[in-house]
Design a protein around this motif. Structure first.
Motif, short mmCIF file in Angstrom:
data_model
loop_
_atom_site.label_atom_id
_atom_site.label_comp_id
_atom_site.label_asym_id
_atom_site.label_seq_id
_atom_site.Cartn_x
_atom_site.Cartn_y
_atom_site.Cartn_z
N ARG A 1 -2.64 -0.34 2.88
CA ARG A 1 -2.59 0.45 1.64
C ARG A 1 -1.75 -0.23 0.54
NH1 ARG A 1 -3.21 5.83 -0.25
NH2 ARG A 1 -1.60 6.38 -1.75
N TYR A 2 -0.65 -0.87 0.94
CA TYR A 2 0.26 -1.48 -0.01
C TYR A 2 0.29 -2.99 0.18
CZ TYR A 2 2.01 3.33 -0.20
OH TYR A 2 2.12 4.69 -0.33
N ARG A 3 0.85 -3.68 -0.82
CA ARG A 3 1.01 -5.14 -0.70
C ARG A 3 1.97 -5.45 0.45
NH1 ARG A 3 2.24 -6.46 -6.85
NH2 ARG A 3 4.19 -5.66 -6.06
N ASP B 1 5.67 -5.66 -0.41
CA ASP B 1 6.36 -4.38 -0.60
C ASP B 1 6.67 -3.73 0.75
OD1 ASP B 1 6.22 -4.74 -3.32
OD2 ASP B 1 4.47 -3.44 -3.58
N VAL B 2 5.74 -3.83 1.68
CA VAL B 2 5.95 -3.27 3.01
C VAL B 2 7.13 -3.97 3.69
CG1 VAL B 2 4.93 -2.92 5.29
CG2 VAL B 2 3.55 -2.52 3.24
N ALA C 1 5.55 2.47 -3.04
CA ALA C 1 5.43 1.85 -1.72
C ALA C 1 6.80 1.71 -1.06
CB ALA C 1 4.76 0.49 -1.84
N PHE D 1 0.53 0.52 6.94
CA PHE D 1 1.01 0.50 5.56
C PHE D 1 0.48 -0.72 4.81
CE2 PHE D 1 4.59 3.46 6.71
CZ PHE D 1 4.26 4.43 5.78
#
Length: 192
Positions: free
Chosen positions: A30-32, A35-36, A105, A27
């Motif tokens: 793909r995401y900051r 945020d994860v 996210a 993850f």
């Protein structure tokens, strides 16, 4: 405080090499990372609150059998050691789903982690700890331990790519479970 520290350590160790760490790294591609980690924290807090509730109910129902509960918990921890040695792997399909998740996210990561943790060894370890320790300390400690382990995986993934020493992590985590399990069995049998 003891319940918090114990739960943090046990769940941190339980999470090492777990599929959730692989999901966190995926993850994070793909995401900051922020945020994860926020999504992991929210999902973990919810799952572990339910786990603590189950553990407290079991502990209260069998309060006259604390020695037996310690022995069963110790055996469970030996089982967690074996589970850790067996290992968890993220399939190509799961990795692709993690990379291609649509939506925000927080929802994508949080939902995936919530579902992945149901019935996972960290959930079962949290239930086991909550049968004997204070619920609040176990809840906060188990959440902190899991988020710390997953944050470590994200950081390691960023720094080291995918070249993590998996065998060292796996054997170290299994050894820690064996030690915790042996101590619980010894306590339940009255040897400590």
């Amino acid at each position: 405080m003891y319940a918090f520290l114990l739960s943090t350590a046990v769940i941190f160790v339980a999470e090492l090499g777990d599929k959730s760490q692989l999901m966190a790294m995926t993850f994070a591609t793909r995401y900051r990372a922020r945020d994860v980690i926020l999504a992991i924290t929210a999902a973990t807090a919810i799952v572990h609150l339910a786990s603590v509730g189950i553990g407290v109910a079991i502990g209260a129902s069998f309060s006259d059998y604390q020695g037996t509960i310690s022995i069963v918990a110790g055996i469970a921890f030996l089982g967690f050691a074996a589970w850790t040695l067996r290992g968890d792997e993220l399939t190509d399909e799961e990795a692709q789903k993690a990379k291609n998740s649509s939506g925000a996210a927080l929802l994508a990561v949080g939902g995936a982690f919530f579902l992945a943790e149901l019935g996972d060894k960290t959930m079962l370890a949290t239930i086991t700890l909550a049968t004997q320790e204070g619920w609040f300390g176990v809840w906060i400690g188990s959440t902190v331990g899991m988020v710390a382990a997953d944050a470590l995986a994200i950081a390691a993934g960023v720094l080291l790519g995918r070249q993590l020493p998996e065998k060292v992590i796996k054997y170290g985590a299994a050894a820690a479970f064996v030690v915790f399990g042996a101590l619980l069995i010894a306590e339940g049998a009255g040897w400590l």
